[in-house]
Design a protein around this motif. Structure first.
Motif, mmCIF file in Angstrom:
data_model
loop_
_atom_site.group_PDB
_atom_site.id
_atom_site.type_symbol
_atom_site.label_atom_id
_atom_site.label_comp_id
_atom_site.label_asym_id
_atom_site.label_seq_id
_atom_site.Cartn_x
_atom_site.Cartn_y
_atom_site.Cartn_z
ATOM 1 N N ALA A 95 -1.752 6.871 -0.475
ATOM 2 C CA ALA A 95 -0.314 6.979 -0.722
ATOM 3 C C ALA A 95 0.508 6.239 0.328
ATOM 4 C CB ALA A 95 0.103 8.458 -0.742
ATOM 5 N N GLU A 96 -0.154 5.663 1.339
ATOM 6 C CA GLU A 96 0.537 4.947 2.408
ATOM 7 C C GLU A 96 0.654 3.473 2.058
ATOM 8 O OE1 GLU A 96 2.355 3.280 5.182
ATOM 9 O OE2 GLU A 96 2.146 5.447 5.445
ATOM 10 N N ALA A 97 1.885 2.974 2.042
ATOM 11 C CA ALA A 97 2.148 1.609 1.598
ATOM 12 C C ALA A 97 1.444 0.565 2.457
ATOM 13 C CB ALA A 97 3.656 1.356 1.605
ATOM 14 N N THR A 98 1.429 0.774 3.769
ATOM 15 C CA THR A 98 0.914 -0.251 4.675
ATOM 16 C C THR A 98 -0.552 -0.569 4.412
ATOM 17 O OG1 THR A 98 2.480 0.449 6.374
ATOM 18 C CG2 THR A 98 0.621 -0.881 7.091
ATOM 19 N N ILE A 99 -1.379 0.467 4.254
ATOM 20 C CA ILE A 99 -2.799 0.202 4.049
ATOM 21 C C ILE A 99 -3.043 -0.421 2.676
ATOM 22 C CG2 ILE A 99 -3.302 2.537 3.190
ATOM 23 C CD1 ILE A 99 -5.594 0.152 5.211
ATOM 24 N N MET A 100 -2.222 -0.071 1.687
ATOM 25 C CA MET A 100 -2.369 -0.678 0.362
ATOM 26 C C MET A 100 -2.040 -2.177 0.405
ATOM 27 S SD MET A 100 -3.503 1.502 -1.852
ATOM 28 C CE MET A 100 -4.588 2.026 -0.533
ATOM 29 N N LEU A 150 -6.867 0.825 -8.943
ATOM 30 C CA LEU A 150 -7.586 1.729 -9.829
ATOM 31 C C LEU A 150 -7.790 3.086 -9.159
ATOM 32 C CD1 LEU A 150 -9.178 2.343 -12.394
ATOM 33 C CD2 LEU A 150 -11.181 1.264 -11.324
ATOM 34 N N LEU A 151 -8.079 3.081 -7.859
ATOM 35 C CA LEU A 151 -8.270 4.325 -7.127
ATOM 36 C C LEU A 151 -7.011 5.183 -7.177
ATOM 37 C CD1 LEU A 151 -9.911 6.143 -5.221
ATOM 38 C CD2 LEU A 151 -8.992 4.808 -3.312
ATOM 39 N N ILE A 152 -5.862 4.559 -7.003
ATOM 40 C CA ILE A 152 -4.603 5.308 -7.052
ATOM 41 C C ILE A 152 -4.415 5.922 -8.437
ATOM 42 C CG2 ILE A 152 -2.083 5.147 -6.853
ATOM 43 C CD1 ILE A 152 -2.529 2.821 -4.898
ATOM 44 N N CYS A 153 -4.736 5.165 -9.477
ATOM 45 C CA CYS A 153 -4.604 5.676 -10.850
ATOM 46 C C CYS A 153 -5.524 6.885 -11.066
ATOM 47 C CB CYS A 153 -4.930 4.573 -11.858
ATOM 48 S SG CYS A 153 -3.736 3.225 -11.898
ATOM 49 N N ILE A 154 -6.742 6.806 -10.535
ATOM 50 C CA ILE A 154 -7.681 7.930 -10.648
ATOM 51 C C ILE A 154 -7.116 9.161 -9.936
ATOM 52 C CG2 ILE A 154 -9.971 8.769 -9.966
ATOM 53 C CD1 ILE A 154 -10.966 5.858 -10.287
ATOM 54 N N LEU A 155 -6.556 8.952 -8.740
ATOM 55 C CA LEU A 155 -5.972 10.059 -7.984
ATOM 56 C C LEU A 155 -4.763 10.651 -8.712
ATOM 57 C CD1 LEU A 155 -6.173 8.648 -4.344
ATOM 58 C CD2 LEU A 155 -7.534 10.495 -5.326
ATOM 59 N N MET A 156 -3.979 9.810 -9.363
ATOM 60 C CA MET A 156 -2.828 10.299 -10.123
ATOM 61 C C MET A 156 -3.281 11.242 -11.239
ATOM 62 S SD MET A 156 -0.595 6.764 -10.288
ATOM 63 C CE MET A 156 0.870 7.384 -11.095
ATOM 64 N N ALA A 157 -4.349 10.861 -11.922
ATOM 65 C CA ALA A 157 -4.877 11.703 -12.997
ATOM 66 C C ALA A 157 -5.419 13.017 -12.432
ATOM 67 C CB ALA A 157 -5.983 10.953 -13.744
ATOM 68 N N LEU A 204 2.538 -3.848 -6.073
ATOM 69 C CA LEU A 204 2.183 -2.936 -7.155
ATOM 70 C C LEU A 204 1.473 -1.698 -6.591
ATOM 71 C CD1 LEU A 204 0.920 -5.395 -9.940
ATOM 72 C CD2 LEU A 204 2.991 -3.986 -10.002
ATOM 73 N N CYS A 205 0.606 -1.899 -5.624
ATOM 74 C CA CYS A 205 -0.093 -0.777 -4.988
ATOM 75 C C CYS A 205 0.895 0.178 -4.329
ATOM 76 C CB CYS A 205 -1.080 -1.287 -3.936
ATOM 77 S SG CYS A 205 -2.558 -2.080 -4.617
ATOM 78 N N VAL A 206 1.911 -0.378 -3.681
ATOM 79 C CA VAL A 206 2.926 0.448 -3.030
ATOM 80 C C VAL A 206 3.645 1.319 -4.061
ATOM 81 C CG1 VAL A 206 5.128 0.393 -1.794
ATOM 82 C CG2 VAL A 206 3.278 -1.134 -1.102
ATOM 83 N N GLY A 207 4.060 0.717 -5.172
ATOM 84 C CA GLY A 207 4.771 1.454 -6.215
ATOM 85 C C GLY A 207 3.907 2.533 -6.845
ATOM 86 N N PHE A 208 2.659 2.216 -7.151
ATOM 87 C CA PHE A 208 1.752 3.205 -7.735
ATOM 88 C C PHE A 208 1.495 4.350 -6.755
ATOM 89 C CE2 PHE A 208 1.223 0.184 -10.996
ATOM 90 C CZ PHE A 208 0.419 0.693 -12.008
ATOM 91 N N ALA A 209 1.355 4.025 -5.456
ATOM 92 C CA ALA A 209 1.124 5.063 -4.450
ATOM 93 C C ALA A 209 2.306 6.019 -4.367
ATOM 94 C CB ALA A 209 0.873 4.417 -3.083
ATOM 95 N N ARG A 210 3.510 5.483 -4.498
ATOM 96 C CA ARG A 210 4.697 6.336 -4.512
ATOM 97 C C ARG A 210 4.681 7.245 -5.745
ATOM 98 N NH1 ARG A 210 7.922 9.571 -1.969
ATOM 99 N NH2 ARG A 210 9.856 9.935 -3.110
#
Length: 469
Positions: A421-426, A18-25, A324-330
């Motif tokens: 945006a970093e895959a490893t931490i996600m 959800l955080l990644i989605c908020i950042l995308m917006a 999924l987190c990795v893909g959204f972060a990308r």
């Protein structure tokens, strides 16, 4: 006032996805507000890498990213991150098969028995191991393959899943901060700065050792606190029902089949390390080793084929959320690139440094690189954007190029564990099943300690003329 305190106490940080989605917006909105700009890029004939002309920044017509592009960036991000997500699925499947053989449970039972009263040695061993891997081999994503095993071991020893994850990811972060002989961040940054390969290694070894010591003490104290009172863990409720929690029994037989399975696993790890050093293995080659390992373990265990296939599928399914987190972060990075605001951010941040004295601009460049890393998590990718800008600026300010390379790899190493945006931490958050907010609550003090070490290192480097030039 009481109501506000109550609301703050009950506030729950958004889930990582959800955080990644908020950042995308939010980034999409910024593409409408921030003027678009870019550097001219060219192919370096010597290295074959795409480089940036530091004097070529120019503003261009705005290219705002609208809602439809934001939505489609999710799919594009999943496609572009297919390399790492497919690697993660294969890792998950391999560990699913490993678990199904019973070898891991038998090993943990034996380890827990022998480490009775000395459980916290696990912290020292794994943090040091991964710090060495990050410093000398550039290991980072590789540690993801071992997080399930580390979580299982730590839960069995009376710690929590957070301990199992941080002894891996904080270890590799220490390796990246220290640099030492990291071929990706240090190697590329020194190449761009035209420094002798791996020069200044003595200074970086001291930096690596100082960072490692602080990190081990920090995690050790946390692990000791959780061992004494598990309810203090931020992941306590989740860990109670964790699939990684094994009921330890001293009656488990450590059979020949178990030993052969574990030997095959160790050989696979050695093969990966050898391949990385000698043949420059990356995700595809490492995935092939894990597939071969899966086949070997299945043959040794002598379990029905369908049972092995189910174990592989279930293991891969466990990593669906992190993938999924990795893909959204990308997708988040794609929005910044499509909106042409990434170069604007770099230009604005580095422009500030040129107006400051060297004693201030050196440690500040380390902090600026950390900020840029939030948007460009790739170590080598960021090097070709940032280093061509910082090197000529350092020459003008009288800062040695070695100091700039130092600031670069330290800044990159720290925010690898902060950037959404970093895959490893996600992936790590997905395995721990804790929110980004809880992660920051655990991590912020260690980050401040790392920044303090980095700032001191930069100030010392300026004062001693850290070189050769």
């Amino acid at each position: 006032m009481g109501k506000i305190k109550k609301r703050l106490k009950n506030f729950k940080a958004p889930d990582a996805l959800l955080l990644i989605c908020i950042l995308m917006a939010m980034v999409s909105i910024l593409t409408y507000l921030i003027p678009a700009g870019e550097y001219t890029r060219f192919l370096d004939p010597e290295t074959g890498k795409e480089m940036v002309d530091p004097n070529s920044f120019h503003y261009i017509e705005n290219t705002p990213v609208g809602p439809w592009k934001v939505l489609s960036s999710v799919h594009q991000g999943l496609v572009e991150s297919a390399g790492i997500t497919s690697f993660l699925f294969i890792i998950g499947g391999a560990f699913g098969v490993l678990n199904s053989t019973g070898a891991l449970e038998a090993l943990i039972s034996r380890t827990a028995t022998r480490l009775k009263g000395k459980e916290k040695l696990v912290v020292i061993f794994f943090v040091t191991l991964w710090a060495l891997g990050g410093a000398f081999l550039g290991n980072f994503e590789e540690c993801l393959a071992f997080l399930p095993m580390q979580i299982t071991l730590c839960l069995a020893l009376g710690f929590d899943s957070i301990t199992g994850v941080v002894i891996g990811i904080c270890g590799v972060a220490v390796g990246y901060i220290g640099g030492v002989m990291n071929p990706f961040t240090l190697g590329i940054s020194q190449q761009i700065a035209q420094l002798p390969p791996y020069s200044g290694i003595g200074f970086r070894l001291v930096l690596w050792l100082a960072t490692l010591t602080v990190t081990i003490v920090y995690i050790y104290r946390y692990a000791d606190k959780i061992h004494k009172n598990p309810q203090l863990s931020l992941s306590y409720e989740v860990d109670k029902a964790s699939k990684y929690r094994e009921e330890i029994s001293s009656n488990i037989e450590f059979s020949i089949r178990h030993k052969l399975v574990l030997i095959s696993f160790v050989l696979a790890v050695i093969g990966i390390v050898y391949g990385v050093i000698v043949f420059q293995f990356y995700l595809g080659e490492m995935a092939a080793v894990f597939i071969l390992l899966t086949i070997v373990m299945a043959c040794i265990s002598d379990k029905p084929v369908n049972e092995t296939v189910n174990a592989f599928v279930n293991g891969a399914a466990d990593l669906l959320y992190p993938c999924l987190c990795v893909g959204f972060a990308r997708g988040l990075t794609i929005i910044m690139m499509e909106g042409h605001i990434l170069d604007v951010i770099v230009h604005s941040l580095t422009g500030v440094l040129g107006k400051l004295p060297s004693i201030v601009s050196a440690p500040l460049s380390f902090i600026v690189i950390s900020i840029i890393n939030l948007f460009v998590p790739s170590g080598s990718g960021k090097a070709v954007i940032v280093m061509p800008i910082l090197v000529p600026m350092a020459d003008v300010l009288g800062i040695t190029r070695q100091t700039v390379a130092l600031a670069y790899h330290m800044g990159d190493g720290i925010t690898n564990l902060l950037s959404p945006a970093e895959a490893t931490i996600m992936v790590a958050l997905g395995l721990m099943k804790i929110s980004y907010g809880k992660w920051i609550k655990w991590f912020w003090k260690l980050v401040l300690l790392w920044y303090l070490i980095g700032i001191i290192a930069c100030i010392i480097a300026v004062n001693i003329g850290f070189g050769p030039f």
